[in-house]
Design a protein around this motif. Structure first.
Motif, PDB file in Angstrom:
ATOM      1  N   ALA A  44     -11.489  -5.770  10.196  1.00 31.82           N
ATOM      2  CA  ALA A  44     -10.521  -5.840  11.299  1.00 31.82           C
ATOM      3  C   ALA A  44      -9.322  -6.692  10.917  1.00 31.82           C
ATOM      4  O   ALA A  44      -8.173  -6.335  11.188  1.00 31.82           O
ATOM      5  N   ASN A  45      -9.588  -7.823  10.272  1.00 29.72           N
ATOM      6  CA  ASN A  45      -8.475  -8.719   9.972  1.00 29.72           C
ATOM      7  C   ASN A  45      -7.601  -8.193   8.846  1.00 29.72           C
ATOM      8  O   ASN A  45      -6.388  -8.419   8.845  1.00 29.72           O
ATOM      9  N   LEU A  46      -8.193  -7.446   7.924  1.00 29.74           N
ATOM     10  CA  LEU A  46      -7.367  -6.776   6.916  1.00 29.74           C
ATOM     11  C   LEU A  46      -6.504  -5.705   7.588  1.00 29.74           C
ATOM     12  O   LEU A  46      -5.318  -5.552   7.264  1.00 29.74           O
ATOM     13  N   LEU A  47      -7.082  -4.993   8.546  1.00 31.91           N
ATOM     14  CA  LEU A  47      -6.321  -3.936   9.221  1.00 31.91           C
ATOM     15  C   LEU A  47      -5.254  -4.520  10.155  1.00 31.91           C
ATOM     16  O   LEU A  47      -4.178  -3.928  10.316  1.00 31.91           O
ATOM     17  N   LEU A  48      -5.530  -5.663  10.745  1.00 30.51           N
ATOM     18  CA  LEU A  48      -4.500  -6.318  11.556  1.00 30.51           C
ATOM     19  C   LEU A  48      -3.325  -6.722  10.674  1.00 30.51           C
ATOM     20  O   LEU A  48      -2.158  -6.603  11.057  1.00 30.51           O
ATOM     21  N   ASN A  49      -3.625  -7.178   9.475  1.00 29.61           N
ATOM     22  CA  ASN A  49      -2.550  -7.520   8.557  1.00 29.61           C
ATOM     23  C   ASN A  49      -1.776  -6.257   8.157  1.00 29.61           C
ATOM     24  O   ASN A  49      -0.541  -6.279   8.084  1.00 29.61           O
ATOM     25  N   TYR A  50      -2.518  -5.166   7.946  1.00 31.49           N
ATOM     26  CA  TYR A  50      -1.887  -3.869   7.627  1.00 31.49           C
ATOM     27  C   TYR A  50      -0.858  -3.514   8.706  1.00 31.49           C
ATOM     28  O   TYR A  50       0.301  -3.200   8.424  1.00 31.49           O
ATOM     29  N   VAL A  51      -1.313  -3.570   9.935  1.00 30.94           N
ATOM     30  CA  VAL A  51      -0.459  -3.215  11.060  1.00 30.94           C
ATOM     31  C   VAL A  51       0.759  -4.141  11.107  1.00 30.94           C
ATOM     32  O   VAL A  51       1.891  -3.712  11.345  1.00 30.94           O
ATOM     33  N   ALA A  52       0.530  -5.429  10.849  1.00 33.50           N
ATOM     34  CA  ALA A  52       1.595  -6.430  10.963  1.00 33.50           C
ATOM     35  C   ALA A  52       2.634  -6.307   9.861  1.00 33.50           C
ATOM     36  O   ALA A  52       3.751  -6.811  10.012  1.00 33.50           O
ATOM     37  N   GLN A  53       2.299  -5.672   8.748  1.00 31.39           N
ATOM     38  CA  GLN A  53       3.235  -5.637   7.618  1.00 31.39           C
ATOM     39  C   GLN A  53       4.568  -4.988   7.990  1.00 31.39           C
ATOM     40  O   GLN A  53       5.602  -5.292   7.385  1.00 31.39           O
ATOM     41  N   ALA A  54       4.582  -4.125   8.992  1.00 31.96           N
ATOM     42  CA  ALA A  54       5.840  -3.546   9.460  1.00 31.96           C
ATOM     43  C   ALA A  54       6.841  -4.643   9.824  1.00 31.96           C
ATOM     44  O   ALA A  54       8.049  -4.452   9.704  1.00 31.96           O
ATOM     45  N   GLY A  55       6.342  -5.778  10.247  1.00 33.38           N
ATOM     46  CA  GLY A  55       7.218  -6.881  10.623  1.00 33.38           C
ATOM     47  C   GLY A  55       7.484  -7.870   9.499  1.00 33.38           C
ATOM     48  O   GLY A  55       8.320  -8.767   9.647  1.00 33.38           O
ATOM     49  N   HIS A  56       6.766  -7.740   8.395  1.00 30.54           N
ATOM     50  CA  HIS A  56       6.914  -8.746   7.329  1.00 30.54           C
ATOM     51  C   HIS A  56       7.552  -8.178   6.065  1.00 30.54           C
ATOM     52  O   HIS A  56       8.289  -8.867   5.379  1.00 30.54           O
ATOM     53  N   ARG A  57       7.206  -6.947   5.701  1.00 29.25           N
ATOM     54  CA  ARG A  57       7.826  -6.308   4.524  1.00 29.25           C
ATOM     55  C   ARG A  57       8.828  -5.298   5.050  1.00 29.25           C
ATOM     56  O   ARG A  57       8.492  -4.169   5.359  1.00 29.25           O
ATOM     57  N   ARG A  58      10.093  -5.708   5.155  1.00 21.42           N
ATOM     58  CA  ARG A  58      11.070  -4.837   5.794  1.00 21.42           C
ATOM     59  C   ARG A  58      11.550  -3.720   4.864  1.00 21.42           C
ATOM     60  O   ARG A  58      12.144  -2.752   5.320  1.00 21.42           O
ATOM     61  N   ASP A  59      11.301  -3.883   3.560  1.00 25.26           N
ATOM     62  CA  ASP A  59      11.604  -2.787   2.644  1.00 25.26           C
ATOM     63  C   ASP A  59      10.477  -1.749   2.738  1.00 25.26           C
ATOM     64  O   ASP A  59       9.300  -2.072   2.556  1.00 25.26           O
ATOM     65  N   ALA A  60      10.833  -0.511   3.027  1.00 21.84           N
ATOM     66  CA  ALA A  60       9.825   0.507   3.334  1.00 21.84           C
ATOM     67  C   ALA A  60       8.853   0.733   2.172  1.00 21.84           C
ATOM     68  O   ALA A  60       7.633   0.850   2.384  1.00 21.84           O
ATOM     69  N   ASP A  61       9.363   0.773   0.957  1.00 20.74           N
ATOM     70  CA  ASP A  61       8.498   0.997  -0.201  1.00 20.74           C
ATOM     71  C   ASP A  61       7.542  -0.174  -0.401  1.00 20.74           C
ATOM     72  O   ASP A  61       6.355   0.003  -0.686  1.00 20.74           O
ATOM     73  N   GLU A  62       8.119  -1.349  -0.263  1.00 17.93           N
ATOM     74  CA  GLU A  62       7.322  -2.556  -0.443  1.00 17.93           C
ATOM     75  C   GLU A  62       6.207  -2.605   0.610  1.00 17.93           C
ATOM     76  O   GLU A  62       5.048  -2.904   0.320  1.00 17.93           O
ATOM     77  N   CYS A  63       6.586  -2.278   1.826  1.00 16.56           N
ATOM     78  CA  CYS A  63       5.617  -2.275   2.933  1.00 16.56           C
ATOM     79  C   CYS A  63       4.509  -1.266   2.644  1.00 16.56           C
ATOM     80  O   CYS A  63       3.326  -1.569   2.766  1.00 16.56           O
TER      81      CYS A  63
END
Lengths: 403, 403
Positions: B265-284
């Motif tokens: 769950a916590n890995l997936l929460l981080n997955y979901v949150a990456q939209a807000g942290h890695r603003r470069d689409a490829d990097e995300c």
């Protein structure tokens, strides 16, 4: 603090006579030992004058079995006394009244039920008990619900689960019900006539052993309610008007279906055994119909009462969700049927047999009954997850019988 | 016997200095308090001369929460210390070393991990940890197997289960994970922007609540192994070369899948949150691929090691039956996925959020991430019984994301 010692008849009389509120001062008491002495001493103490009587039951620090014995914790007297007290909170009319418990002596003084007979003996004799299904359904629904997470606050439940930690008696079940019958173990007790069948039918069947392993795992891990733990027809005393459940020394937090399954198994073992007891075919078939009806009524009484308790007294918020109870109940049904299968098999192959079958004098009928019990047991275990009603049990019995 | 008192920094220094074998006599020690003080005091005690340091962690007799608090048993320090000791028996390299435990003071002195960082922070920063899946898979397989009925004699297991009876901390999970998020409860912590979605998507969904009720029932009843009980990415400290699991104060005998699910769950929460942290689409998208790969590897490492342990060290005879382990493992997978769904939902709706999502500065992205977490959580719960591989999790994530 008194030191433990196994009581003599005279000590049992003196002990019972000294308890306040049991007998009047100066009454002349006599005693007889009525137990089989394998696990416990059981004395009936009677006042010659008033005719009043009580039972003094004392745990022995060992189990006596063929060829020896093994030590066994006296703590089971505490468990039995506490389990009777828990049951008395919700169905006092269905358990013997406990007058006194002494932890050091591992001794319980309780109501004498000598006007009752052991249900197993009544069923062997072909008696019918109108109250039985309703009373046992009530006993199971009330005792199991009242100790479950549906009803109890989770902290209270966890405390009870610690109080009823019962490792030594659970170990007996783990070995004798769920393990030894599935291998050529020393503790097994197998009639020579069916040994080849057992080797072929049980010990070579990997799929069956796998399902039994899963049921054993449920017994080991699932603390759903305070179960009686040994709810066979020898743990029930009856008259036409009364039903009493006794001997909960195996009580522990386990799967609810373990109690229901034990009772179903013992009714079905009696069904199988009737071929040896009712030699008139019509009589036999009528009594068997009564037994299958009892199996069904027992479940329906249990289910109906559990449903009512759930609807009116569940404290667990999420368990109130629409549809939850139906799944919960179906899981108990399937567990019950699986455990019933294990309980049937252990009574043919394992250490402890049942009188229903062992008392059949005709050897061929007895062997056929044993094989039929194993076949039905196996079917119940293998098919349990397809069951969605208790009526399917009768269908399995009839199909297996006809095969 | 010392009386409990919450330590000052000075008391913590004196206590650590007085322990034999921790610091040398005469070393000058300094301390800083590094905890958040909500449940525990955490001091780092350092020798100015040698540079050696230890952690002194003391439980507080209450939980401090927004707008008040509630009392909480100090017994959790015993649980934490004992759980760390159990883990150290099978994977000492994956837990901090405990130097000393004082029951009266509810205080543990242990290894300082200040060269490590909290895994959650590393993941928010987009770091990759090559050892993570293997180390956490090892931790879970070894700690869970070693305390299960597969490995332990049933009597030893039952004793451990009593020792780790942890009703107060279980109650927090029962309420905050399995109950309050599914109703408009006071303890919930819901961003106003998603409140209408929560009301429609969670609170009106009877089918979802029913499945959560079944998972809660598993949490309440199934004592399969000594679980960590709070195994999120904030309970793991990492460097490139080391992984340490900390803070097992919620440890109790529960379903194995509860630990596995918490980590997923916590890995997936981080997955979901990456939209807000890695603003470069490829990097995300590359980092998200890394996270899904980690989810899969974590499971495969766990499963592989559990299988090896089962094959070589299972003592439970029936569990050795061919095919048993495959069913056992599939059940853990399905439980893990269901619990993962519950853990995702509670971190959006319930009292305790995760920094991964709460630290997203763009409000629209944060709201979208919260909704996506709820949608994925719901799918995992509703579909869990159809899963037969971990790869299906990635499929659910991508399908839900694309929907």
């Amino acid at each position: 603090m008194e030191q433990y010692r196994a009581f003599s008849t005279q000590e049992a009389i003196e002990y019972a006579g000294s308890l306040p509120g049991v007998f009047d001062a100066g009454e002349t008491l006599s005693a007889e030992e009525i137990g089989d002495g394998n696990l416990n001493l059981v004395f009936r103490i009677r006042s010659d004058g008033s005719g009043r009587s009580v039972i003094v039951k004392q745990a022995l620090p060992y189990v006596r079995v063929v060829g020896g014995g093994w030590p066994l914790s006296l703590d089971r007297a505490r468990i039995e006394s506490a389990a009777l007290a828990k049951a008395a909170e919700v169905c006092p009319e269905l358990v013997p009244q406990v007058y006194s418990f002494n932890q050091e002596l591992a001794l319980i003084v309780m109501e004498d039920l000598s006007d009752h007979i052991v249900l197993r003996k009544g069923l062997i004799q072909g008696k019918r008990y109108e109250r039985l299904a309703e009373d046992l359904g009530t006993y199971m629904a009330r005792t199991l619900f009242a100790t479950s997470d549906l009803y109890l606050e989770p902290q209270a439940k966890k405390q009870l689960q610690v109080e009823f930690c019962n490792p030594e008696l659970c170990k007996i079940t783990e070995d004798l019900v769920f393990t030894h019958p599935y291998m050529d173990a020393e503790t097994n007790n197998i009639d020579e006539a069916i040994r080849p069948f057992v080797a072929r039918f049980l010990w070579s069947d990997t799929a069956l052993k796998r399902e039994v392993a899963l049921l054993k795992h449920a017994f080991l891990t699932r603390g759903e309610a305070l179960v009686h733990g040994d709810l066979h027809t020898g743990s029930v005393m009856v008259t036409a008007a009364s039903t009493k459940v006794i001997d909960p020394e195996f009580a522990y937090y386990g799967p609810m279906g373990f109690d229901v399954g034990a009772m179903l198994a013992n009714l079905l073992l009696n069904y199988v055994a009737q071929a040896g007891h009712r030699r008139d075919a019509d009589e036999c078939s009528a009594y068997r119909a009564y037994l299958l009806e009892t199996v069904e009524q027992l479940w329906h009484q249990f289910a109906t009462q559990l449903r009512l308790l759930h609807a009116s007294q569940t404290s667990e918020e999420m368990a109130k969700t629409e549809g939850f109870f139906e799944i919960y109940l179906r899981n108990i049904l399937q567990d019950s049927i699986g455990f019933a299968g294990c309980k049937m098999i252990r009574r043919i192959v394992g250490l402890a047999h049942v009188e229903d079958i062992d008392s059949i004098s005709d050897k061929a009928i007895k062997t056929a009954a044993q094989e039929l019990a194993l076949r039905i047991g196996r079917e119940l275990i293998m098919e349990r997850q397809r069951f969605d009603s208790i009526e399917a049990v009768s269908a399995v019995v009839k199909r297996t019988e006809g095969a």
